[in-house]
Each structure stands twice: as C-alpha cells, then as structure tokens.
Write a protein that holds these residues in place. Structure first.
Motif, short mmCIF file in Angstrom:
data_model
loop_
_atom_site.label_atom_id
_atom_site.label_comp_id
_atom_site.label_asym_id
_atom_site.label_seq_id
_atom_site.Cartn_x
_atom_site.Cartn_y
_atom_site.Cartn_z
N GLY A 117 -21.53 19.05 43.20
CA GLY A 117 -20.14 18.84 43.60
C GLY A 117 -20.07 17.64 44.52
N SER A 118 -19.46 17.82 45.70
CA SER A 118 -19.35 16.72 46.66
C SER A 118 -20.53 16.64 47.61
CB SER A 118 -18.06 16.90 47.48
OG SER A 118 -18.10 18.13 48.21
N ARG A 119 -21.46 17.59 47.50
CA ARG A 119 -22.61 17.61 48.42
C ARG A 119 -23.71 16.67 47.93
NH1 ARG A 119 -24.68 23.48 49.79
NH2 ARG A 119 -25.87 22.24 51.31
N ARG A 120 -24.33 16.01 48.88
CA ARG A 120 -25.44 15.11 48.58
C ARG A 120 -26.71 15.63 49.28
NH1 ARG A 120 -23.80 9.54 50.86
NH2 ARG A 120 -23.22 10.91 52.59
N PHE A 121 -27.80 15.55 48.59
CA PHE A 121 -29.07 16.06 49.10
C PHE A 121 -30.13 14.97 49.04
CE2 PHE A 121 -26.68 19.53 47.44
CZ PHE A 121 -27.02 20.68 48.15
N LEU A 122 -31.00 14.93 50.04
CA LEU A 122 -32.20 14.11 50.00
C LEU A 122 -33.39 15.02 50.25
CD1 LEU A 122 -31.55 10.74 51.90
CD2 LEU A 122 -32.02 11.05 49.47
N MET A 123 -34.44 14.86 49.46
CA MET A 123 -35.62 15.72 49.60
C MET A 123 -36.89 14.88 49.59
SD MET A 123 -36.97 18.83 47.14
CE MET A 123 -35.67 19.96 47.67
N GLU A 124 -37.75 15.19 50.53
CA GLU A 124 -39.10 14.62 50.53
C GLU A 124 -40.08 15.75 50.26
OE1 GLU A 124 -42.13 11.86 50.67
OE2 GLU A 124 -39.96 11.60 50.47
N VAL A 125 -41.10 15.49 49.44
CA VAL A 125 -42.06 16.50 49.00
C VAL A 125 -43.43 16.17 49.56
CG1 VAL A 125 -43.16 17.58 47.00
CG2 VAL A 125 -40.74 16.89 46.88
N LYS A 126 -44.10 17.17 50.11
CA LYS A 126 -45.46 17.02 50.59
C LYS A 126 -46.32 18.14 49.98
CE LYS A 126 -44.21 13.70 53.39
NZ LYS A 126 -44.49 12.29 52.99
N GLY A 127 -47.49 17.77 49.46
CA GLY A 127 -48.41 18.75 48.93
C GLY A 127 -49.38 19.21 50.00
N CYS A 128 -49.62 20.50 50.07
CA CYS A 128 -50.55 21.06 51.06
C CYS A 128 -51.82 21.54 50.36
CB CYS A 128 -49.90 22.22 51.80
SG CYS A 128 -51.05 23.10 52.91
N THR A 129 -52.95 20.94 50.73
CA THR A 129 -54.25 21.35 50.19
C THR A 129 -55.20 21.81 51.29
OG1 THR A 129 -55.16 19.10 50.33
CG2 THR A 129 -54.05 19.72 48.27
N LEU A 130 -54.76 21.74 52.54
CA LEU A 130 -55.62 22.10 53.67
C LEU A 130 -55.33 23.52 54.12
CD1 LEU A 130 -57.67 21.42 55.91
CD2 LEU A 130 -55.76 20.40 57.21
N GLU A 131 -56.32 24.39 54.02
CA GLU A 131 -56.21 25.79 54.44
C GLU A 131 -57.22 26.08 55.54
OE1 GLU A 131 -58.03 29.80 54.46
OE2 GLU A 131 -58.87 28.06 53.42
N ILE A 132 -56.74 26.68 56.63
CA ILE A 132 -57.61 27.08 57.73
C ILE A 132 -57.26 28.51 58.10
CG2 ILE A 132 -58.39 26.61 60.08
CD1 ILE A 132 -57.46 23.72 59.70
N ALA A 133 -58.21 29.41 57.90
CA ALA A 133 -58.04 30.82 58.27
C ALA A 133 -56.76 31.42 57.70
CB ALA A 133 -58.07 30.98 59.80
N GLY A 134 -56.46 31.10 56.44
CA GLY A 134 -55.33 31.72 55.76
C GLY A 134 -53.98 31.08 56.01
N THR A 135 -53.95 29.93 56.68
CA THR A 135 -52.70 29.21 56.93
C THR A 135 -52.84 27.80 56.39
OG1 THR A 135 -52.20 30.50 58.92
CG2 THR A 135 -51.12 28.37 58.71
N GLY A 136 -51.75 27.27 55.82
CA GLY A 136 -51.75 25.91 55.33
C GLY A 136 -51.41 24.93 56.44
#
Length: 228
Positions: A117-136
């Motif tokens: 509709g009249s709404r505009r969106f901007l999105m930036e994407v980041k991939g997470c591959t680093l896991e430490i003790a069950g958290t990204g």
C-alpha cells in the motif's frame, strides 16, 4: 533453498579467504569458499564439509564449500548468498505489492526494498554462522559495512520507512542472535542506537541439511536493551 548436488568431504586447510583444500573420495580438491568471513570455529582441519558443483563454465574450481559440521555435531550452512535467497522466499509469501532486491539508499545498497500500500520498507539481511554455547552471534569479524547499514536503517526510520534488520540463522536450534561485542563493540553500539530509533530486528530460524537451507519460523519483538 536447495542445492542441485552435494558431495561430502573433509576440510584440510584454507590458504586464503576464497579457497580451501578438502579431501573427497576422489582425492584432494581446491574449492571455492562461499563465505569470506573468518569462520575459524567452523573450518577446522578434519571437519566434515559439504560441497556443491554449480557447473558454471570457465570456473577455476569445480566445487563450492557450502556447509560444515562443527565438533558438537551442529550442521552449519556457511554460504553467504543463502540468507538473501531464504529471505526472498519468505518475503514472497507475505503479500507485498512490490519487492526490489539490491536497492540503493543513501551511501549503501540495501538488500530489499518493499511496498505494501502506502508503506515503504527497507531491509538489511545478515547471515549468522557463529554459535557459542547455544546462542548465535554476529559478526564473526569487524564489519564497518554492517555499522553503516545500521545507521542507514536509522535514517530510513526518520524518513518514514519501516526499517528492518533480519538475521538468518544458518543452523538449527538457535533462536536469537546477539551482537558480538567482544569482536566488534561498535556494531553492538550501533545496534542499540538502531533499536532505540525504531529499527525492527527479526530472527529467521532455519533448518539445515547438507543440500538445503529452509526457513522455519520468525522470532521478533526485540527492543532496546535486550542484549545488555
């Protein structure tokens, strides 16, 4: 997203950011690494890795390295192009009137511009591959580009956009991504500023197989101060 074919191998070494040596059933191969990050906790000698052969004419290497199994058994997709493919697949299900990848905004090229509709969106994407003790965690190396993108999203909020930072979690069982402030404190500071300004943060949980990265679930409702 799906890969056309997968070959298992064993990681040997990584002479530079772009290539690695692996051992396949047919012998030692030089392969292209589809991630220029450090990935030091992933690419360890003897690790089980997975390769795909795109078949592109004129390539110097037959294979791309796209996934690795960590010592704790966690399978990680480390293809840096995969997050944008998964996000596009997700966005296509949401009913936007328009979706434009690689949209120029300010001094940056943002991953997606959308309209509803009249709404505009901007999105930036980041991939997470680093896991430490069950958290990204993100990033696994200092990223001035990532800080700049966050500041562009802050600017976009002030101009009336809905601005979104989307983390694609390229492994199973991880529900959130925290800023890796020990690696790059400036990214954590920029993320806090972005959250206070109204930038939305979305986590895309995914399922990983050697031949695929599949979107499973969206987690959001992140506010300023969440990672403190």
């Amino acid at each position: 997203m799906k890969y056309k074919n997968i070959t298992p191998a064993v990681f040997l070494d990584r002479p530079n950011r772009f290539i690695a040596h692996v051992e396949t059933a047919d012998g030692v191969e030089t392969v292209h690494v589809k991630n220029t990050g450090r990935c030091r906790e992933l690419l360890i000698k003897g690790s089980e890795v997975y390769l795909t052969a795109p078949g592109t004419p004129g390539r110097k290497t037959v294979y791309d390295l796209v996934a690795v199994r960590k010592g704790n058994g966690l399978l990680v997709n480390m293809d840096s192009q995969a997050p944008n493919v998964v996000v596009r697949e997700w966005l296509d299900t949401l009913g936007f009137d328009r979706i434009v990848p690689e949209h120029s905004y300010g001094d940056s090229r943002m991953d997606f511009y959308m309209e509803y509709g009249s709404r505009r969106f901007l999105m930036e994407v980041k991939g997470c591959t680093l896991e430490i003790a069950g958290t990204g965690y993100f990033p696994d190396a200092p990223t001035e580009r990532g800080v700049r993108h966050l500041m562009e999203l802050v600017r976009a909020v002030g101009e009336g956009y809905t601005a979104v930072l989307t983390f694609v979690i390229q492994m199973d069982g991880i529900r959130e991504v925290r800023p890796n402030v020990s690696m790059h404190p400036e990214f954590g500071e920029a993320l806090e500023k972005a959250l206070k300004a109204g930038v939305q943060v979305v986590f895309l949980e995914c399922h990983v197989e050697p031949d695929s990265l599949t979107f499973k679930h969206v987690a959001r409702e992140i506010t300023a101060g969440w990672f403190k």
